[in-house]
Design an enzyme around this catalytic site. Structure first.
Site, PDB file in Angstrom:
ATOM      1  CB  CYS A 267      90.941  10.441  24.100  1.00 26.82           C
ATOM      2  SG  CYS A 267      91.136  11.400  22.613  1.00 26.82           S
TER       3      CYS A 267
ATOM      4  CD  GLU B  26      60.746   6.375 -19.565  1.00 34.33           C
ATOM      5  OE1 GLU B  26      61.213   5.865 -18.524  1.00 34.33           O
ATOM      6  OE2 GLU B  26      59.872   5.822 -20.258  1.00 34.33           O
TER       7      GLU B  26
ATOM      8  NE  ARG C  26      64.739  -4.844  -9.819  1.00 35.16           N
ATOM      9  CZ  ARG C  26      65.747  -5.671  -9.550  1.00 35.16           C
ATOM     10  NH1 ARG C  26      66.192  -5.756  -8.329  1.00 35.16           N
ATOM     11  NH2 ARG C  26      66.304  -6.395 -10.493  1.00 35.16           N
TER      12      ARG C  26
ATOM     13  CE  LYS D 216      69.118   3.681 -14.070  1.00 32.52           C
ATOM     14  NZ  LYS D 216      69.439   3.968 -12.673  1.00 32.52           N
TER      15      LYS D 216
HETATM   16 ZN   LIG Z   1      93.002  10.357  21.896  1.00 30.13          ZN
END
Ligand SMILES: [Zn+2]
Length: 669
Positions: free
Chosen positions: A426, A113, A136, A115
């Site tokens: 930044c 089969e 499960r 999977k």
């Molecule tokens: Zn930076």
């Protein structure tokens, strides 16, 4: 319509069930989508008018149902074991040898089969009607998710043969194209993508709203039955039976010899990328059920079956460069720039390098021939280097100590193995923050995409979030590919964004760990940014759905907000964004308003989380321990030391009946 409603509902239910089966299981519809929707709408209308006549297998359940707040835990009748698995052919020979030694002088045949890489689910049918679906879980017990399972079109609400009592097990999965589409949608709304189809299937099954589950296009392959009075003697017959009952089964084949198994394995290993769903290997099962039983189990798995897994897709190519990507919180991730190479149906030009430690450990150098791998995850990763092909003049890679964007110093967080740029100004971080701020789930500012953001930052027009609201049409119109009309449109969109509610603003600020859902929860619980920043870690932790981990890191990152203070001040006062929930969103005045409550003992009508959510909705707060700041104790059955302490402190105590009476008073019970 001459028929009475009961007959009409029965007829429509049967007709729609048949069309569902034809469309989703047989892939051979006989009516148009519009016609189908029309019939479904008719049935919905009839059921609304006559709720008592709604049938337990009504196809209207396919489109969803009432949301649940939690999933009850249910013990499996027989444990759901996992299969032994291996990538090695030798292990398959060994498995076959053990099977034959345990069954001397018997012929052994196998079923092969595919999977599927999905999530295992157990379905219980009584008198052919689906009555329960359980995940499960840990194999012994799982979560009951029946309402969600009912929305999966390839799970029959009623089996196509009457009078069957059985348990059916199989795998819930998502096809690759549905998965790609879902991630594209999530990207567009600023939600994090799922790493792979299995994660997205698992996440979808646990959604609390079945209406949303219904939209996820989940599917189900069945591969196991245990039926009362079942007369199957072979696994291959079970698969045929499952098909007869209206389920889909994974592609499978009966194999008389191991050589047939290997031939099929090689075939699928070579062609699997053409399948509509992901498979991670094949399953080999002894066909005879009586032999299966005699082979029995180890502690973890049946001895009659094993999974033979495929190796991950791999390719070799040249590492041209290593780029550093700066995220909106300053985290710096290295990305491999590759000579483009085909892999599993797509062309790969970039791959993940994880972090600086990983590069050092694997001694990955620019110019190296590297091995890349695409496993279960969408983004391929560099897994190794071929040192034999390393150029003579190669030098080891040293991780930059400067941010590629602002040239500021990079710091290392050893615990998280993350490198960071800590400069709040930044430009790279600012770009990411602006993109996040403008995204659909956040402020939803149309026309403020990455290309515009980049120019705004580069030209210095925007130095922080609040500058967005001071942009002028002349400056915007001078940007590339931006006429006066689009400039005005963007200003209008910015203006409209001022109406976004507080929870959106909170999410848009891009605070670590505050995703869209957490932002909504925090907005409801605290009402304003000021109140949130003033909250103690205990108060954060006591907030419904905020776990201790998030609470602690939120508590650690919120004091960083004053660094944003000037920006926040401008956003709040000059741009006039919503920094608190509006009056009508705020909780109505109630008995619980501004009270701090503790819930203890067992309530029979509510879980503690539900009770806490109700109190928060009504303007109260909940904490976990009783102190002199506690106004109220909700005491369920078996309330212990907290009740004693509350009584000692003179705190008002409500038993469950009194609590419910107050909820009724407030109109929520
Ligand atoms: Zn930076």
């Amino acid at each position: 319509m001459t028929q009475d409603p009961a007959q009409r509902i029965a007829a429509l239910s049967a007709e729609l069930s048949e069309h569902f089966h034809r469309y989703h299981v047989l892939a051979a519809p006989t009516i148009s989508d519009q016609e189908f929707d029309r019939l479904l709408a008719q049935l919905q209308a009839l059921e609304e008018a006559h709720p008592a006549l709604k049938r337990p297998d009504s196809p209207t359940q396919r489109v969803g149902g009432t949301p649940t707040s939690d999933f009850p835990t249910v013990r499996h009748a027989q444990p759901m074991l996992s299969l032994d698995n291996s990538y090695s052919r030798q292990d398959v020979f060994d498995f076959d040898r053990r099977v034959r030694q345990s069954l001397p002088d018997e012929a052994v045949e196998y079923v092969f089969e595919l999977k599927i890489d999905g999530v295992a689910l157990s379905l219980l049918y009584q008198d052919s009607l689906l009555v329960r679906a359980v995940t499960r879980g840990d194999g012994v017990q799982g979560d009951e998710i029946t309402a969600n399972a009912r929305t999966i079109p390839t799970i029959p609400l009623r089996l196509r043969q009457p009078g069957i009592n059985c348990e059916i097990r199989g795998e819930v999965y998502m096809e690759s194209c549905d998965f790609a589409q879902l991630n594209a949608q999530r990207a567009a709304t600023g939600e994090p993508p799922f790493a792979n189809p299995r994660n997205s299937a698992a996440g979808s099954l646990k959604l609390q709203n079945p209406n949303l589950v219904a939209k996820r296009n989940l599917r189900f392959f069945a591969y196991w039955i245990h039926a009362e009075g079942g007369d199957q003697t072979r696994h291959s017959e079970c698969l045929a039976t499952l098909g007869d009952w209206g389920l889909t089964v994974p592609e499978n084949k009966h194999c008389a010899a191991l050589a047939d198994v290997f031939a099929l394995y090689d075939h699928y290993a070579a062609t699997r990328s053409a399948l509509p769903y992901e498979i991670d290997g094949v399953v080999i099962k002894v066909d005879s059920l009586s032999q299966q039983e005699r082979l029995g189990y180890t502690a973890k798995s049946p001895r009659s079956a094993m999974a033979y897994k495929f190796p991950a897709y791999q390719a070799r190519t040249r590492l041209l460069d290593i780029h550093l990507q700066v995220g909106r919180t300053g985290a710096v991730t290295p990305v491999a720039v590759l000579k483009p190479v085909p892999l599993a149906g797509s062309t790969i030009a970039r791959a993940s390098l994880h972090n600086a430690d990983e590069i050092g450990r694997k001694d990955i150098r620019i110019g190296d021939t590297v091995l890349i791998e695409k496993g279960g995850d969408v983004i391929p990763k560099v897994v190794g280097v071929d040192p034999s092909e390393r150029p003579d003049d190669s030098v080891g890679y040293s991780f930059p100590d400067q941010c590629p964007s602002c040239k500021g110093p990079l710091t290392r967080d050893a615990e998280e193995a993350v490198t960071r740029c800590d400069n709040p100004a930044c430009p790279a971080q600012l770009r990411r923050r602006l993109e996040h701020f403008a995204s659909r789930n956040a402020m939803d500012i149309e026309g403020l995409g990455p290309a515009v953001v980049e120019q705004l930052v580069e030209k210095g027009l925007v130095k922080d979030l609040s500058d967005l609201y001071e942009l002028k049409v002349e400056a915007l119109g001078a940007l590339e590919r931006m006429g006066e009309k689009s400039a005005q449109n963007l200003l209008d969109a910015l203006d409209r964004s001022k109406e976004q509610p507080f929870d959106r603003v909170l999410f848009a600020l891009g605070i670590r760990h505050v995703g869209a859902t957490v932002a909504r929860t925090l907005a409801q619980a605290f009402g304003s940014l000021d109140a949130l920043c003033a909250a103690s870690v205990k108060e954060l932790e006591a907030t419904h759905e905020i776990g201790p981990t998030i609470a602690r890191s939120l508590y650690a990152s919120l004091p960083a907000l004053p660094a944003l203070d000037r920006v926040l001040y401008k956003l709040e006062n000059k741009a006039a964004l919503q920094f608190e929930i509006e009056a009508e969103e705020a909780a109505p005045a109630s008995y619980f308003s501004s009270k701090t409550a503790v819930i203890t003992g067992t309530l029979s009508n509510y879980s503690r989380d539900e009770a806490a959510a109700l109190i928060e909705r009504l303007g109260g707060k909940t904490t976990s321990s009783v102190s002199n700041k506690t106004d109220l104790l909700i005491a369920g059955e078996k309330a212990g030391s907290k009740l004693a302490k509350a009584q000692a402190l003179g705190v008002a105590v409500l038993d469950e009946a009194a609590f419910i009476a107050q909820l009724k008073e407030a109109g929520v019970a």
